[in-house]
Design a protein around this motif. Structure first.
Motif, PDB file in Angstrom:
ATOM      1  N   CYS A  23      20.529  -2.184 -62.519  1.00 38.75           N
ATOM      2  CA  CYS A  23      20.646  -0.808 -63.025  1.00 38.75           C
ATOM      3  C   CYS A  23      19.605  -0.523 -64.098  1.00 38.75           C
ATOM      4  N   ALA A  24      19.294  -1.523 -64.908  1.00 38.52           N
ATOM      5  CA  ALA A  24      18.349  -1.342 -66.013  1.00 38.52           C
ATOM      6  C   ALA A  24      16.923  -1.117 -65.543  1.00 38.52           C
ATOM      7  N   GLU A  25      16.647  -1.293 -64.242  1.00 33.72           N
ATOM      8  CA  GLU A  25      15.330  -0.925 -63.710  1.00 33.72           C
ATOM      9  C   GLU A  25      15.018   0.539 -64.012  1.00 33.72           C
ATOM     10  N   ASP A  26      16.058   1.374 -64.023  1.00 36.10           N
ATOM     11  CA  ASP A  26      15.914   2.790 -64.395  1.00 36.10           C
ATOM     12  C   ASP A  26      17.250   3.240 -64.966  1.00 36.10           C
ATOM     13  N   PRO A  27      17.474   3.026 -66.259  1.00 35.47           N
ATOM     14  CA  PRO A  27      18.796   3.291 -66.833  1.00 35.47           C
ATOM     15  C   PRO A  27      19.220   4.751 -66.776  1.00 35.47           C
ATOM     16  N   VAL A  28      18.283   5.680 -66.785  1.00 30.57           N
ATOM     17  CA  VAL A  28      18.651   7.093 -66.688  1.00 30.57           C
ATOM     18  C   VAL A  28      19.195   7.403 -65.304  1.00 30.57           C
ATOM     19  N   MET A  29      18.475   7.010 -64.277  1.00 25.36           N
ATOM     20  CA  MET A  29      18.901   7.327 -62.912  1.00 25.36           C
ATOM     21  C   MET A  29      20.162   6.553 -62.522  1.00 25.36           C
ATOM     22  N   ASN A  30      20.398   5.392 -63.149  1.00 22.88           N
ATOM     23  CA  ASN A  30      21.481   4.511 -62.719  1.00 22.88           C
ATOM     24  C   ASN A  30      22.642   4.441 -63.697  1.00 22.88           C
ATOM     25  N   VAL A  31      22.705   5.360 -64.653  1.00 19.66           N
ATOM     26  CA  VAL A  31      23.717   5.263 -65.697  1.00 19.66           C
ATOM     27  C   VAL A  31      25.135   5.357 -65.139  1.00 19.66           C
ATOM     28  N   PHE A  95      25.955  10.461 -53.820  1.00 13.70           N
ATOM     29  CA  PHE A  95      24.958  11.056 -54.700  1.00 13.70           C
ATOM     30  C   PHE A  95      24.113   9.971 -55.343  1.00 13.70           C
ATOM     31  N   GLY A  96      22.976  10.419 -55.901  1.00 12.06           N
ATOM     32  CA  GLY A  96      22.060   9.503 -56.560  1.00 12.06           C
ATOM     33  C   GLY A  96      20.625   9.898 -56.274  1.00 12.06           C
ATOM     34  N   PRO A  97      19.675   8.979 -56.456  1.00 16.48           N
ATOM     35  CA  PRO A  97      18.268   9.280 -56.219  1.00 16.48           C
ATOM     36  C   PRO A  97      18.043   9.840 -54.817  1.00 16.48           C
ATOM     37  N   VAL A  98      17.284  10.922 -54.742  1.00 18.41           N
ATOM     38  CA  VAL A  98      17.232  11.736 -53.532  1.00 18.41           C
ATOM     39  C   VAL A  98      16.838  10.937 -52.299  1.00 18.41           C
ATOM     40  N   ASP A  99      15.773  10.129 -52.363  1.00 16.30           N
ATOM     41  CA  ASP A  99      15.319   9.417 -51.173  1.00 16.30           C
ATOM     42  C   ASP A  99      16.380   8.447 -50.670  1.00 16.30           C
ATOM     43  N   GLN A 100      17.033   7.752 -51.593  1.00 16.63           N
ATOM     44  CA  GLN A 100      18.057   6.784 -51.203  1.00 16.63           C
ATOM     45  C   GLN A 100      19.275   7.483 -50.600  1.00 16.63           C
ATOM     46  N   ALA A 261      17.341  26.739 -67.048  1.00 18.30           N
ATOM     47  CA  ALA A 261      16.615  27.331 -68.175  1.00 18.30           C
ATOM     48  C   ALA A 261      17.327  27.031 -69.490  1.00 18.30           C
ATOM     49  N   THR A 262      18.649  27.053 -69.461  1.00 23.17           N
ATOM     50  CA  THR A 262      19.424  26.732 -70.669  1.00 23.17           C
ATOM     51  C   THR A 262      19.153  25.316 -71.130  1.00 23.17           C
ATOM     52  N   TYR A 263      19.170  24.367 -70.202  1.00 23.37           N
ATOM     53  CA  TYR A 263      18.949  22.972 -70.563  1.00 23.37           C
ATOM     54  C   TYR A 263      17.533  22.767 -71.099  1.00 23.37           C
ATOM     55  N   ARG A 264      16.574  23.460 -70.524  1.00 27.02           N
ATOM     56  CA  ARG A 264      15.210  23.345 -71.039  1.00 27.02           C
ATOM     57  C   ARG A 264      15.136  23.858 -72.479  1.00 27.02           C
ATOM     58  N   ARG A 265      15.813  24.939 -72.765  1.00 26.96           N
ATOM     59  CA  ARG A 265      15.830  25.464 -74.132  1.00 26.96           C
ATOM     60  C   ARG A 265      16.468  24.471 -75.099  1.00 26.96           C
ATOM     61  N   ALA A 266      17.402  23.687 -74.602  1.00 29.56           N
ATOM     62  CA  ALA A 266      18.076  22.691 -75.448  1.00 29.56           C
ATOM     63  C   ALA A 266      17.290  21.394 -75.576  1.00 29.56           C
ATOM     64  N   GLY A 267      16.104  21.329 -74.947  1.00 30.99           N
ATOM     65  CA  GLY A 267      15.241  20.166 -75.112  1.00 30.99           C
ATOM     66  C   GLY A 267      15.132  19.249 -73.916  1.00 30.99           C
ATOM     67  N   PHE A 268      15.882  19.505 -72.842  1.00 28.05           N
ATOM     68  CA  PHE A 268      15.839  18.643 -71.667  1.00 28.05           C
ATOM     69  C   PHE A 268      14.569  18.885 -70.861  1.00 28.05           C
ATOM     70  N   VAL A 269      13.998  17.805 -70.329  1.00 27.10           N
ATOM     71  CA  VAL A 269      12.857  17.911 -69.420  1.00 27.10           C
ATOM     72  C   VAL A 269      13.199  17.178 -68.130  1.00 27.10           C
ATOM     73  N   ARG A 270      12.579  17.585 -67.065  1.00 23.36           N
ATOM     74  CA  ARG A 270      12.865  16.954 -65.765  1.00 23.36           C
ATOM     75  C   ARG A 270      12.263  15.556 -65.715  1.00 23.36           C
ATOM     76  N   THR A 271      13.084  14.602 -65.294  1.00 23.56           N
ATOM     77  CA  THR A 271      12.629  13.211 -65.204  1.00 23.56           C
ATOM     78  C   THR A 271      12.865  12.593 -63.831  1.00 23.56           C
ATOM     79  N   GLY A 272      13.471  13.317 -62.908  1.00 23.60           N
ATOM     80  CA  GLY A 272      13.737  12.756 -61.586  1.00 23.60           C
ATOM     81  C   GLY A 272      14.453  13.761 -60.707  1.00 23.60           C
ATOM     82  N   THR A 273      14.819  13.319 -59.509  1.00 23.14           N
ATOM     83  CA  THR A 273      15.508  14.184 -58.554  1.00 23.14           C
ATOM     84  C   THR A 273      16.657  13.432 -57.909  1.00 23.14           C
ATOM     85  N   PHE A 274      17.809  14.051 -57.928  1.00 26.07           N
ATOM     86  CA  PHE A 274      19.005  13.556 -57.245  1.00 26.07           C
ATOM     87  C   PHE A 274      19.257  14.386 -56.000  1.00 26.07           C
TER      88      PHE A 274
END
Length: 279
Positions: A23-31, A95-100, A261-274
């Motif tokens: 899971c630690a290979e990508d802790p954000v995607m695998n949390v 659900f999870g990483p889009v390709d998988q 748009a709300t999440y972007r205003r709160a500081g979130f940026v896109r880091t992957g796709t589910f």
């Protein structure tokens, strides 16, 4: 190490550490899966976590109400499909990483039948220390108290029903109320209330592991929507979570959702796709 085998196999308590390494290979995607491993310690005889080792690279698949692949290539996904296909009666989503997810679903659909819905592009969004929040944090957002559970439950029900399309339980609400209370007792539910004590904003930390907290269940009362409440409230969730729970905060959201748009205003940026397949 996970033993090299062609077939996937159920993992047990002795393999918790190795599974978390995968899971630690990508802790954000695998949390999500990492949090379930920590919570359960892989005890039990139903094999909620399957492992497959291909030339030394471990792959995992959580298989309970949610089916979630981790670090799985095509050969591992084929091995997981052979196991997961027998578990249809327990599963409500993949659900999870889009390709998988889309690869795994293509292998399951011939046996499981048409899904209720496929959400093929969901933005994984993340805030990390040093990222700039676009709005000031709402000072009225705070942790929910256990004695507020009966005010939080209707907000949680409304959010689930709006997002998924059906209520979170059938018959008695007792089990659902316990799960809501459990999050509150962990300090994982944030609320803002009005002058009457009614919940007008809610967000939960549904999964926490490996230095990452995943936000879920974000909800604003319909009467307060469109008034600029959500972005400052989410900024408060980010600030308080970073200070107390984990340095990285993530969530995933449908690409068509105006909340992006709300999440972007709160500081979130896109880091992957589910992707999510609803059954």
């Amino acid at each position: 190490m996970l033993r090299s085998r062609r077939a996937a196999r159920a993992l047990g308590p002795s393999e918790v550490d190795r599974a978390l390494e995968v899971c630690a290979e990508d802790p954000v995607m695998n949390v999500f899966v990492a949090a379930r491993i920590i919570e359960t310690q892989l005890r039990g005889d139903r094999g909620p976590l399957f492992g497959h080792d291909l030339e030394g690279e471990g792959a995992l698949c959580w298989c309970s109400a949610n089916v979630v692949p981790v670090h799985a290539g095509p050969r591992s996904l084929a091995a997981f499909a052979d196991k997961v296909v027998r578990r249809r009666r327990w599963a409500s989503s993949v659900f999870g990483p889009v390709d998988q997810v889309l690869d795994l679903w293509a292998r399951l659909e011939p046996s499981w039948g048409a899904p209720r819905e496929v959400r093929a592009e969901q933005l994984v969004m993340t805030v990390r220390p040093g990222d700039v929040l676009g709005v000031p944090a709402d000072p009225h957002v705070r942790l929910a108290r256990p004695d507020e559970v009966d005010r939080v439950v209707p907000a949680s029900e409304a959010m689930f029903t709006e997002e998924i399309g059906y209520p979170p339980y059938q018959g008695s609400s007792a089990g659902y109320r316990r799960s809501v209370l459990g999050l509150i007792e962990k300090g994982h539910t944030f609320v803002r209330t009005d002058h009457t004590g009614a919940v007008i904003f809610k967000a939960d930390l549904g999964s926490v592991a490996l230095g990452v907290a995943q936000v879920q269940g974000v909800w604003v009362h319909p009467r307060w929507r469109g008034q600029g409440l959500a972005a400052p409230a989410m900024a408060a969730v980010v600030q308080q979570t970073m200070a107390r729970v984990a340095p990285a905060i993530t969530l995933y959201v449908n690409d068509f959702n105006t909340a992006v748009a709300t999440y972007r205003r709160a500081g979130f940026v896109r880091t992957g796709t589910f992707a999510t397949v609803l059954l």
